[in-house]
Design an enzyme around this catalytic site. Sequence first.
Site, short mmCIF file in Angstrom:
data_model
loop_
_atom_site.label_atom_id
_atom_site.label_comp_id
_atom_site.label_asym_id
_atom_site.label_seq_id
_atom_site.Cartn_x
_atom_site.Cartn_y
_atom_site.Cartn_z
CE LYS A 103 -96.52 -90.43 -45.90
NZ LYS A 103 -97.14 -91.77 -45.90
N GLY B 140 -91.57 -94.38 -41.20
CA GLY B 140 -90.89 -94.35 -42.49
C GLY B 140 -91.85 -94.23 -43.66
CG ASP B 141 -93.87 -92.87 -47.39
OD1 ASP B 141 -94.96 -93.38 -47.11
OD2 ASP B 141 -93.60 -92.47 -48.55
CB THR C 12 -96.92 -101.81 -46.01
OG1 THR C 12 -96.53 -101.02 -44.89
CG2 THR C 12 -97.82 -100.98 -46.91
CG ASN D 245 -90.00 -102.33 -46.00
OD1 ASN D 245 -89.22 -103.26 -46.02
ND2 ASN D 245 -90.41 -101.73 -44.91
CB SER E 272 -97.28 -97.60 -37.21
OG SER E 272 -96.12 -97.62 -38.02
#
Length: 459
Positions: free
Chosen positions: A140, A179-180, A224, A255, A392
């Site tokens: 991360k 992304g996050d 997600t 998102n 992903s």
Amino acid sequence: MAIQEKIKTTETQVAEKYVEKVLEKIKQRSPHEPEFHQAAEEALHSLVPVLAKKTEYMEHGILERLVEPERVISFQVPWTDDHGKVQVNRGFRVQFNSAIGPYKGGIRFHPSVNSSIVKFLGFEQIFKNSLTGQPIGGGKGGSDFDPKGKSDQEIMRFVQSFMTELSKHIGPDIDVPAGDIGVGPREIGYMFGQYKKLRGAYEAGVLTGKGPGYGGSLARTEATGYGTVYFVEEMLKTKALSFARKTVVVSGSGNVSIFAMEKAIQLGAKVVACSDSDGYIYDENGLNLETVKRLKIDRNERIKQYMDEHPNAYYFDNCHNIWSIPCDIALPCATQNELDAKAAAVLVSNGVAAVGEGANMPSTLDAIEVFRNNDVLFAPAKAANAGGVAVSALEMAQNSARLSWSFEEVDARLYEIMVNIHENSVKAAEDFGHPGNLVIGANIAGFIRVADAMVMQGV
Ligand code: GLU
């Protein structure tokens, strides 16, 4: 029988002591990382039944190795703002565990980002990624950069500076960011552009969440949120329940939240509330998702603006109170520790049947306890929000094969993955003596695959 029982107890006691020792060591080594402690505590306590059964894990020091990142990179990110002033942020990448594949995990841009946040996220990612069944390790990254209010040019300059350092540590077979919070297709695009320039090569698989026009996977944006709902749907089935005609509250409006709402609505639910960090909107007749999408995805505005088009809805300027709205299903999709024991108790007293975590660690340990004590179906983040990183991994597979699958194909694979994660978590919970406890089941199922790989690969 009596002797066997006694032996069992002794093994459990040894495992418990081992877990305590490892947790103590974490606190000693990194005393100022409460979020990381919380994530480790939840996971490691769940592992006691498996450690008691498979004592070789202790001999191999698996827990000690699991809680210590293989590599932590912390770096300076200097950039110039629109007034010509130099700003400096801090960047991180935690490469936690590579037992089952290259490090994989998102990048978060948010002022709250520090080593504790990145480590808790990276630690969770090890288990989550393992649960997907895909060949991806845990990592991360992020920065305390606040994208709010920044111009497009400022974002680009910041991202380019961030990638200038990060590029030294990543690669399609080394570490694959995505992304996050605060990092979407725009930021991924700038990251990819900078990486490509620095490498002088088109390595599509170095990042995921790319635009579909240059190697991104269809359905990654939805993955997600859709995945969370697929998982919760499976969990509801175990009690002969479904999303149809249920009232749903979803926190957040990014998102994850938006596509969880979309799938829940497709399955016949009524979504009555969502939020952003300023407040929440509520409409007992069901929210208009098109308006939320337009505001948050197209225009990057505040959720409060919803009222301009829907004056009959309500806006409250305290996002934490969203859990006071009566609902059948709660989907926390905003951020860590957004749902505490008090909020959990309110949800329970309002008759909530199920909670599914779309965000990472949105419920506190006490809140989870409240749900468990009141027989609320609970889908833990590592399992329930694994759909994003699962797709992903499918993006990486498509990049390697230099082809792209249709939306339907990716969505079908995502669905299958979520069903499998649910099944494996249920089975692990049963096999290790905690039927119905998906927190324990998901942690154990995710852990065993990684631990076995670590044993086989030696130290
Ligand atoms: N940030 C997402 C997560 O928390 C996705 C990570 C990825 O796609 O690599 O799982």
